[in-house]
Motif scaffolding. Structure first.
Motif, PDB file in Angstrom:
ATOM      1  N   ALA A   1      -3.965   2.336  -5.334  1.00  0.00           N
ATOM      2  CA  ALA A   1      -3.218   2.099  -4.094  1.00  0.00           C
ATOM      3  C   ALA A   1      -4.119   2.253  -2.878  1.00  0.00           C
ATOM      4  O   ALA A   1      -3.917   1.567  -1.852  1.00  0.00           O
ATOM      5  CB  ALA A   1      -2.044   3.066  -4.012  1.00  0.00           C
TER       6      ALA A   1
ATOM      7  N   SER B   1       0.828  -1.207   0.000  1.00  0.00           N
ATOM      8  CA  SER B   1       0.000   0.000   0.000  1.00  0.00           C
ATOM      9  C   SER B   1       0.862   1.257   0.000  1.00  0.00           C
ATOM     10  O   SER B   1       0.622   2.197  -0.766  1.00  0.00           O
ATOM     11  CB  SER B   1      -0.919  -0.001   1.227  1.00  0.00           C
TER      12      SER B   1
ATOM     13  N   ASN C   1      -5.661  -0.858  -1.706  1.00  0.00           N
ATOM     14  CA  ASN C   1      -4.765  -1.652  -0.869  1.00  0.00           C
ATOM     15  C   ASN C   1      -4.849  -1.216   0.586  1.00  0.00           C
ATOM     16  O   ASN C   1      -4.769  -2.039   1.505  1.00  0.00           O
ATOM     17  CB  ASN C   1      -3.324  -1.530  -1.362  1.00  0.00           C
TER      18      ASN C   1
ATOM     19  N   GLY D   1       2.554   1.550  -3.367  1.00  0.00           N
ATOM     20  CA  GLY D   1       1.610   1.977  -4.403  1.00  0.00           C
ATOM     21  C   GLY D   1       1.330   3.463  -4.347  1.00  0.00           C
ATOM     22  O   GLY D   1       1.317   4.150  -5.384  1.00  0.00           O
ATOM     23  N   VAL D   2       1.122   3.984  -3.125  1.00  0.00           N
ATOM     24  CA  VAL D   2       0.894   5.428  -2.971  1.00  0.00           C
ATOM     25  C   VAL D   2       2.131   6.202  -3.413  1.00  0.00           C
ATOM     26  O   VAL D   2       2.042   7.223  -4.112  1.00  0.00           O
ATOM     27  CB  VAL D   2       0.526   5.760  -1.507  1.00  0.00           C
TER      28      VAL D   2
END
Length: 409
Positions: free
Chosen positions: A286, A28, A289, A31-32
């Motif tokens: 993201a 997560s 997630n 992804g961010v």
């Protein structure tokens, strides 16, 4: 908030029995970070492209041009004084602009000859133009037995095969009217300078000469095409243009650089907004997630939630714990993404390792400009998406029945 923050940080740092949840938390954050980095780099490139294009357009073109539609301007010295008296005007200079053909040893090409005032010639040419060879000052030094000098764009010089000292033939279709029809004007000039503006369109079509030489070549007498006006604030050019037109009255027309290039910059602005929206979807993915991480964390910590409720924690406090945990994940990803984005944009700016075909994109390298407002918008949008991703799992945690959780846990 002290209690909720303490528990959220403890959950984030604690070693969980389910290692898979820790992996999802890491994914997560990654992804961010990737989404924020992509947003920052792309928006930085779009902003840099926009500003670089403005700078290069204004290096050749004036902020405002003043013309008399259908007529040439004769008494331009008196007109310059009137224009320079208008508030906001930095300077006003006459210019001549006409389409011609250029003939060199290797090729023939169409383009524009632009008459430049003597003050600009003595200064070495337009301020933002790079002189690659020769000198603009030669445009004013003409001996009776010599050919008049011109300054040629580097791409045009390459195309028709000329260099400093070479002869170039300039042909104007607006020639002399005779009983046999209109005869084009043809005159030989000598290349006195090779310049580079940074825009392929200008470098491949533009030739400078002194106003007296262009007037003599075209048979204009003491006439010029118009005045090019420089203003103190380029973003107030439209207001100054309107003030100039009001001061001079009917018969004159002004056009500012924003109006002349409106469609180009409107397209760039629309493209920047579209890229921001599209790349925000990476952050949105993201955020799913983050949602899944919190849902799994709620499932793992249902006993802890039940005990906290039994000790007096309210539903609101439970929601705050998991909202804070999701925001912490989003904040870490945002900070990492901004750091990576700044690093990548700095490398692009310093090393210029991405090259562009200048005849397609007007520029040869990828320009980058990161503005604080864009950074704030990216960070704000990311944190808002992260917050929205925490609402459902936090709400589910707050609704957990402590009796059921303890009995069946």
């Amino acid at each position: 908030m002290q209690f909720e923050r303490l528990v959220a940080l403890r959950y984030l740092k604690a070693k969980r029995r389910e290692k898979f949840i820790s992996l999802i938390s890491f994914i997560s954050i990654a992804g961010v970070a990737v989404g924020v980095m992509a947003l920052l780099v792309v928006i930085g490139v779009m902003t840099g492209f926009d500003q670089d294009l403005k700078r290069k357009i204004l290096s050749v073109n004036a902020h405002v041009i003043l013309i008399k539609p259908g007529y040439s301007i004769v008494d331009y010295d008196a007109l310059v004084k009137k224009v320079e008296a208008v508030p906001g005007v930095a300077s006003a200079k006459p210019f001549i602009y006409t389409q011609v053909m250029f003939s060199g040893p290797n090729n023939i090409s169409g383009g524009v000859i632009r008459g430049l005032d003597l003050a600009s010639i003595h200064q070495g040419g337009p301020a933002a133009i790079e002189v690659r060879d020769g000198s603009f000052t030669t445009l004013d030094k003409v001996q009776p037995a010599e050919l008049p000098s011109v300054a040629v764009g580097n791409e045009l010089a390459k195309n028709i095969g000329v260099r400093v000292g070479s002869q170039i033939k300039i042909i104007s279709p607006l020639g002399t009217l005779t009983p046999m029809g209109r005869i084009p004007r043809v005159k030989n000039f000598q290349v006195g300078a090779i310049f580079h503006s940074g825009m392929f369109e200008f470098d491949n079509t533009l030739v400078y000469a002194s106003i007296p030489q262009v007037q003599e070549y075209l048979g204009l007498g003491d006439k010029v095409t118009g005045l090019e006006i420089r203003v103190d604030d380029i973003y107030a050019a439209d207001t100054v243009a309107a003030a100039v037109q009001t001061a001079l009255g009917p018969g004159y027309q002004t056009r500012d650089w924003m109006r002349m290039n409106r469609s180009l910059f409107a397209a760039l602005k629309l493209e920047k907004i579209a890229m921001f929206i599209i790349l925000t979807l990476i952050v949105l993915v993201a955020a799913f997630n983050i949602t899944s991480t919190l849902i799994m964390l709620v499932m793992e910590k249902h006993k802890d939630i039940a005990i906290l409720k039994s000790l007096g924690a309210t539903r609101r406090s439970i929601m705050k714990i998991f909202i804070l945990e999701g925001l912490i994940i989003g904040a870490i990803g945002t900070v990492l993404g901004l750091g990576l984005g700044y690093l990548l944009t700095a490398m692009l700016k310093k090393y210029e390792f991405i090259k562009l075909p200048s005849d397609v994109y007007y520029i040869s390298t990828l320009p980058v400009k990161v503005e604080s407002l864009d950074v704030a918008l990216i960070a704000g949008a990311t944190m808002l998406i992260s917050f929205l991703a925490t609402i459902y799992p936090s709400w589910q945690a707050s609704r957990l029945d402590p009796v059921e959780a303890i009995r069946f846990g």
